[in-house]
Design an enzyme around this catalytic site. Structure first.
Site, PDB file in Angstrom:
ATOM      1  N   GLY A  74       0.797  -1.227   0.000  1.00 16.67           N
ATOM      2  CA  GLY A  74       0.000   0.000   0.000  1.00 16.67           C
ATOM      3  C   GLY A  74       0.825   1.270   0.000  1.00 16.67           C
ATOM      4  O   GLY A  74       0.491   2.236  -0.696  1.00 16.67           O
ATOM      5  N   ASN A 154      -8.063   3.707   8.709  1.00 14.90           N
ATOM      6  CA  ASN A 154      -7.384   2.582   9.341  1.00 14.90           C
ATOM      7  C   ASN A 154      -7.465   2.589  10.862  1.00 14.90           C
ATOM      8  O   ASN A 154      -7.260   1.567  11.496  1.00 14.90           O
ATOM      9  CB  ASN A 154      -5.906   2.537   8.903  1.00 14.90           C
ATOM     10  N   GLN A 182      -7.405  -0.530   3.809  1.00 12.20           N
ATOM     11  CA  GLN A 182      -8.224  -1.161   4.860  1.00 12.20           C
ATOM     12  C   GLN A 182      -9.566  -1.665   4.345  1.00 12.20           C
ATOM     13  O   GLN A 182     -10.192  -2.509   4.992  1.00 12.20           O
ATOM     14  CB  GLN A 182      -8.466  -0.164   6.005  1.00 12.20           C
ATOM     15  N   SER A 202      -3.265  -3.608  -0.376  1.00 10.83           N
ATOM     16  CA  SER A 202      -2.116  -4.354   0.149  1.00 10.83           C
ATOM     17  C   SER A 202      -2.549  -5.749   0.579  1.00 10.83           C
ATOM     18  O   SER A 202      -3.509  -5.900   1.333  1.00 10.83           O
ATOM     19  CB  SER A 202      -1.540  -3.592   1.340  1.00 10.83           C
ATOM     20  N   GLY A 203      -1.825  -6.773   0.113  1.00 11.85           N
ATOM     21  CA  GLY A 203      -2.228  -8.160   0.317  1.00 11.85           C
ATOM     22  C   GLY A 203      -2.334  -8.610   1.765  1.00 11.85           C
ATOM     23  O   GLY A 203      -3.209  -9.407   2.109  1.00 11.85           O
ATOM     24  N   HIS A 204      -1.474  -8.102   2.636  1.00  9.06           N
ATOM     25  CA  HIS A 204      -1.443  -8.633   4.005  1.00  9.06           C
ATOM     26  C   HIS A 204      -2.585  -8.137   4.881  1.00  9.06           C
ATOM     27  O   HIS A 204      -2.713  -8.554   6.033  1.00  9.06           O
ATOM     28  CB  HIS A 204      -0.088  -8.348   4.666  1.00  9.06           C
ATOM     29  N   THR A 240      11.738  -7.542 -10.799  1.00  8.81           N
ATOM     30  CA  THR A 240      11.264  -8.905 -11.049  1.00  8.81           C
ATOM     31  C   THR A 240       9.975  -9.158 -10.273  1.00  8.81           C
ATOM     32  O   THR A 240       9.875  -8.809  -9.093  1.00  8.81           O
ATOM     33  CB  THR A 240      12.338  -9.926 -10.610  1.00  8.81           C
ATOM     34  N   CYS A 328       1.922   1.768  12.021  1.00 11.43           N
ATOM     35  CA  CYS A 328       3.037   2.533  11.443  1.00 11.43           C
ATOM     36  C   CYS A 328       3.502   3.662  12.358  1.00 11.43           C
ATOM     37  O   CYS A 328       4.538   4.262  12.128  1.00 11.43           O
ATOM     38  CB  CYS A 328       2.624   3.110  10.090  1.00 11.43           C
TER      39      CYS A 328
END
Length: 394
Positions: A74, A154, A182, A202-204, A240, A328
């Site tokens: 994110g 968030n 979120q 964001s994946g997590h 990559t 954060c």
């Protein structure tokens, strides 16, 4: 020695990777480890997996696969949007609109742009953390190039009126970005219906792996790279491909979309049960954020006369993982900028607690938290001269 049970209630910070996600990722570490940018046949499996993942993510938003760009998360997606859009459209103007309750990935990037000659309008929010669409419209100027308003906050969970803001942005010919880190995969989002031009995720945050995210960029937007190097991601994002991460994030998104309605219903029931109990059973507690326009898994409450950090340490001793705001900023001693923006004074904002539940969190879990919380709040208030002074005067 028996290990104490951990009750994890900080899912806004990160989530457990779902077993199905791990299973989907594993072959791309050991069996199909080819670089998808390579031309030989062995790499084709990796390329096909990346293409399929792009399609899954696009479908979840009502977007096209060629509008999805994979990033490291994110924060990168937010930075890329602001910096690259500022650069690409500076001939039109150097004015950006955002809100005072954005994630620091937006706010700190805006500060960086301000040092480089751009102007940023930071919109106020109401006491529930809602941005007023009329304020967005009033802030638009001829030199406005981008509006960036988060989909849901968030810390306090408030869901912003992005559809209304999208209509306004479109009618003025201004691009709209939303930080949906979120919200994505937790509540339904459709980029066309809501006139969203750019979206970060964001994946997590939805049971995918860490270190992978995406940026949706509407077709036709002219913006350059943020990371320079190779020609990956249609010349827009060098590096990559993180194939296992991309596969894992897409699998997590697929699972989230499949079970979204039942998960939302379950979380809202647990969330509202706890909020109601706190309001009834713990005096001088204030729920932050909009009670209805709210992420299903978010609970944010301030307890007067206590210090949030002490409360978190005592909850941790009971096996309860919680936070006082964004992960954060956990090293910061300042109260949350979000809580100050909704009008809370410093001394109340310091006593904040954020609990973010998962689909596995039960009513029994929250009863346990409530029992421990009542004891902790009472103990901390007994030690507080402010509280003693308040009680003696009331």
């Amino acid at each position: 020695m028996e290990e104490k049970k951990i009750l994890y209630l900080d899912n806004a910070a990160t989530t457990a990777v779902a077993p199905e996600v791990v299973e989907a990722m594993l072959p791309y570490f050991t069996e199909y480890y080819g670089n998808p940018s390579s031309i030989y046949g062995f790499a084709a499996k990796s390329k096909a997996a990346v293409d399929k993942a792009r399609e899954v993510i696009a479908n979840s938003l009502g977007a096209k696969p060629e509008e999805i760009y994979f990033t490291a998360g994110g924060s990168e997606s937010d930075n890329w949007t602001l910096v690259a859009m500022a650069e690409a459209y500076k001939s039109k103007g150097k004015h950006i609109i955002t809100s005072k309750i954005e994630h620091h990935a937006i706010l700190h990037t805006c500060e960086y742009l301000e040092k480089n000659g751009y102007e940023v309008t930071y919109l106020d929010v109401d006491e529930n953390g809602l941005v007023n669409p009329a304020d967005v419209e009033n802030a638009i100027r001829p030199d406005t190039i981008l509006i960036s308003i988060m989909y849901a906050n968030n810390e306090i969970g408030t869901i912003e009126p992005i559809g209304e803001i999208g209509k306004i942005a479109k009618s003025h010919g201004v691009f709209l970005h939303t930080d949906a880190v979120q919200a994505y995969a937790h509540i339904p989002i459709n980029v066309d219906e809501e006139n969203i031009d750019l979206l970060s995720a964001s994946g997590h945050k939805f049971h995918g792996p860490k270190g992978i995210g995406f940026l949706y960029i509407r077709k036709g937007i002219k913006m350059g790279s943020f990371i320079h190097g190779g020609a990956q991601e249609r010349n827009r994002r060098a590096g990559t491909h993180n194939v296992p991460g991309i596969v894992g994030m897409a699998k997590a998104a697929e699972l989230a979309m499949e079970h979204m309605k039942e998960r939302m219903d379950k979380q809202i029931k647990v969330r509202d049960y706890f909020i109601e109990k706190v309001q009834k059973e713990i005096p001088y507690a204030k729920i932050n954020g909009d009670l209805k326009k709210r992420l299903p898994n978010n609970i944010n409450v301030c307890f007067r006369f206590i210090e949030g950090e002490s409360m978190l340490i005592m909850l941790d001793m009971k096996g309860i993982c919680a936070s006082s705001g964004s992960a954060c900023t956990s090293g910061s001693l300042d109260p949350s900028h979000v809580l100050l923006a909704i009008g809370l004074p410093h001394e109340i904002a310091h006593g904040s607690l954020r609990l973010t539940i998962s689909e596995d969190t039960t009513i029994e879990d929250m009863d346990y938290v409530l029992g421990e919380l009542k004891t902790i709040v009472e103990r901390l208030r007994d030690m507080s001269p402010l509280y003693q002074d308040f009680v003696s005067k009331s």
